[in-house]
Design a protein around this motif. Structure first.
Motif, PDB file in Angstrom:
ATOM      1  N   ARG A  63     -46.587  96.692  -7.439  1.00 20.13           N
ATOM      2  CA  ARG A  63     -45.446  96.647  -6.527  1.00 20.13           C
ATOM      3  C   ARG A  63     -45.659  95.414  -5.651  1.00 20.13           C
ATOM      4  O   ARG A  63     -46.721  95.231  -5.072  1.00 20.13           O
ATOM      5  N   TYR A  64     -44.634  94.567  -5.606  1.00 20.05           N
ATOM      6  CA  TYR A  64     -44.701  93.330  -4.822  1.00 20.05           C
ATOM      7  C   TYR A  64     -43.569  93.348  -3.811  1.00 20.05           C
ATOM      8  O   TYR A  64     -42.399  93.342  -4.179  1.00 20.05           O
ATOM      9  N   PHE A  65     -43.934  93.438  -2.554  1.00 22.57           N
ATOM     10  CA  PHE A  65     -42.947  93.534  -1.489  1.00 22.57           C
ATOM     11  C   PHE A  65     -42.772  92.174  -0.826  1.00 22.57           C
ATOM     12  O   PHE A  65     -43.710  91.639  -0.238  1.00 22.57           O
ATOM     13  N   HIS A  66     -41.568  91.638  -0.971  1.00 23.77           N
ATOM     14  CA  HIS A  66     -41.238  90.353  -0.363  1.00 23.77           C
ATOM     15  C   HIS A  66     -39.754  90.352  -0.088  1.00 23.77           C
ATOM     16  O   HIS A  66     -38.967  90.900  -0.868  1.00 23.77           O
ATOM     17  N   ASN A  72     -38.947  95.758  -6.529  1.00 25.66           N
ATOM     18  CA  ASN A  72     -40.342  95.436  -6.241  1.00 25.66           C
ATOM     19  C   ASN A  72     -41.340  95.898  -7.290  1.00 25.66           C
ATOM     20  O   ASN A  72     -42.503  95.615  -7.173  1.00 25.66           O
ATOM     21  N   GLY A  93     -46.205  87.772   0.080  1.00 34.51           N
ATOM     22  CA  GLY A  93     -45.784  89.141  -0.196  1.00 34.51           C
ATOM     23  C   GLY A  93     -46.940  90.113  -0.157  1.00 34.51           C
ATOM     24  O   GLY A  93     -48.102  89.725  -0.236  1.00 34.51           O
TER      25      GLY A  93
END
Length: 136
Positions: A63-66, A72, A93
């Protein structure tokens, strides 16, 4: 069926998806993440190994939060040489739930991923989680 999206300036993750069961006109399909190849960013890549043997077809996800991503969850699979890559990730991120998955194996990353400010290499070591009993 295999669905493979394409666009002249976009890369998709995963590159394709296989669909086994399609019922009527309703398809409850997981999504693709499109990344603009012209956008600068960083890469997280590596290899999945069982000893010295490369493992293909291993699912790697995170999961990549940006703020620039609307979706995500990023997923990919290792290629024939055991390599995977997440490309064009914007700097700064947050990364969570990073892992590799293959039934019958425990897969451990070579190290943590810090705040993404540069390209990072994270390899995975596989060990079998199956036990065997040999008897006469």
């Amino acid at each position: 069926y295999t669905v493979t999206p394409s666009h002249p300036t976009l890369t998709f993750s995963p590159p394709s998806r296989k669909f086994v069961k399609i019922a009527g006109n309703i398809l409850n399909a997981p999504s693709f993440v499109a990344v603009d190849n012209n956008t600068p960013g960083y890469k997280i890549s590596g290899k999945v190994l069982l000893g010295n043997t490369s493992l293909s077809g291993v699912k790697v996800s995170m999961r990549y939060f940006h703020e620039s991503f609307s979706i995500n969850l990023l997923e990919t699979e290792t290629d024939a040489n055991g390599n995977y890559s997440f490309d064009h990730l914007p700097a700064g991120g947050e990364i969570a739930d990073f892992g590799a998955f293959l039934p019958g194996f425990n897969l451990q990353p070579s190290g943590p991923i810090s705040d993404l400010q540069s390209n990072q290499i994270v390899n995975f070591s596989a060990t079998s989680n199956c036990s065997y009993i040999l008897s006469n």
